[in-house]
Scaffold this motif. Structure first.
Motif, short mmCIF file in Angstrom:
data_model
loop_
_atom_site.label_atom_id
_atom_site.label_comp_id
_atom_site.label_asym_id
_atom_site.label_seq_id
_atom_site.Cartn_x
_atom_site.Cartn_y
_atom_site.Cartn_z
N VAL A 101 0.68 -1.30 0.14
CA VAL A 101 0.01 -0.19 -0.18
C VAL A 101 0.75 1.29 -0.06
CG1 VAL A 101 -1.51 1.32 1.29
CG2 VAL A 101 -2.02 -1.19 1.14
N LYS A 102 1.76 1.38 0.76
CA LYS A 102 2.84 2.20 0.99
C LYS A 102 3.57 2.66 -0.33
CE LYS A 102 4.90 5.47 3.48
NZ LYS A 102 5.58 6.31 2.58
N GLY A 112 4.03 12.84 -9.33
CA GLY A 112 3.19 14.00 -9.30
C GLY A 112 1.85 13.91 -9.04
N GLY A 113 1.41 12.85 -8.68
CA GLY A 113 -0.06 12.57 -8.47
C GLY A 113 -0.52 12.67 -7.03
N LYS A 114 -1.85 12.78 -6.83
CA LYS A 114 -2.41 12.70 -5.43
C LYS A 114 -2.88 11.27 -5.32
CE LYS A 114 -3.59 17.78 -4.87
NZ LYS A 114 -3.07 18.36 -6.11
N ALA A 115 -2.27 10.77 -3.74
CA ALA A 115 -2.77 9.29 -3.56
C ALA A 115 -4.14 9.32 -2.82
CB ALA A 115 -1.79 8.87 -2.87
N GLY A 116 -4.91 8.27 -3.29
CA GLY A 116 -6.09 7.98 -2.63
C GLY A 116 -6.08 6.45 -2.48
N LEU A 117 -6.69 6.17 -1.29
CA LEU A 117 -7.05 4.62 -0.91
C LEU A 117 -8.46 4.62 -0.44
CD1 LEU A 117 -5.36 2.05 -0.39
CD2 LEU A 117 -5.06 2.91 2.04
N PHE A 131 -2.23 4.98 7.38
CA PHE A 131 -1.96 5.58 6.23
C PHE A 131 -2.19 7.06 5.95
CE2 PHE A 131 -0.27 1.86 4.48
CZ PHE A 131 -1.15 0.70 4.82
N PHE A 132 -3.05 7.46 7.10
CA PHE A 132 -3.67 8.91 7.01
C PHE A 132 -2.37 9.99 6.65
CE2 PHE A 132 -7.67 9.08 8.06
CZ PHE A 132 -8.33 8.02 9.15
#
Ligand code: DX5
Ligand code: ZN
Length: 220
Positions: A101-102, A112-117, A131-132
């Motif tokens: 996940v990490k 350069g992206g924003k990470a969503g889970l 992961f917060f």
């Protein structure tokens, strides 16, 4: 009164008229565009992938909010970012372990992206705790992923509330997004529990009053 972000899901668009439907929701005030990518393996449906994203990503001015319901997100994350995903949200359940996940989060950020889970309805929200600090977005599924047009699962509300309380208490920067069965009524419930972003597909696409519906969701 917090204005919510509305992210129409193109899964519910008319693929014969995709450009028209995207223009319609953008003109109607949507700020994000949600891409539901499905591989027929992680979820029991196949939608679309990189070629469609590449074609659409730069054809509008909304934020490209890409939700990959696929196995092996580690293998594909970089290509999705390079194809135009600004937010790239993958599934906790698609990773072998927390280390992976990490790794996916790091690859998204390195490109350069924003990470969503995202977590499915049956997954305990507490798996996200560690992961917060690294996440830009958490996506709470309020339906079993795979299909649009399903009914909202109310157990999602407690997860949204939990996330809101933790993010506010620790002053994290992470957005909370909900996806599945969103209409004016369920949007209000999600807003009351602290959601930031609403994904809606069948409630918006193909509807004459889409502008009023988007405005209504923004002010839920
Ligand atoms: C499920 C999909 C749907 C879609 C929204 O895998 O992710 O939730 O985005 O569809 P509606 O808004 O029609 O439930
Ligand atoms: Zn989605």
């Amino acid at each position: 009164m917090k204005k919510l972000i509305v992210a129409p899901s193109i899964l519910s668009a008319d693929f014969n008229y995709l450009k028209r439907d995207i223009e319609t929701v953008e003109k109607a005030g949507a700020e994000w565009l949600h891409f539901d990518v499905m591989d027929g393996h992680f979820v029991p449906n196949i939608s679309f992938g990189i070629p469609v994203l590449k074609c659409i990503a730069h054809s509008h001015n909304m934020v490209n909010d890409v939700h990959i319901m696929i196995s092996e997100p580690l293998k594909y994350a970089e290509e999705f970012i390079k194809s135009g995903a600004e937010y790239l949200t993958f599934h906790y359940e698609a990773c072998k372990n927390d280390k992976e996940v990490k790794q996916v989060i790091d690859i998204i950020h390195q490109n350069g992206g924003k990470a969503g889970l995202s977590i499915k309805p049956k997954t305990d929200v507490k798996v996200l705790d560690k992961f917060f600090p690294d996440l830009d977005l958490i996506l709470v599924m309020s339906v079993e992923p795979g299909f649009g047009g399903q009914s909202f699962m109310y157990e999602a509300l407690a997860k949204i509330k939990y996330l809101r309380d933790v993010i506010d208490a620790k002053d994290y920067h992470c957005l909370i997004e909900v996806d599945g069965g969103i209409n004016q009524d369920t949007a209000k419930l999600c807003a009351d529990n602290g959601v930031d972003v609403l994904v809606a597909g069948s409630y918006l696409f193909g509807k004459e009053d889409v502008k009023e519906r988007i405005e209504g969701l923004k002010n839920a």
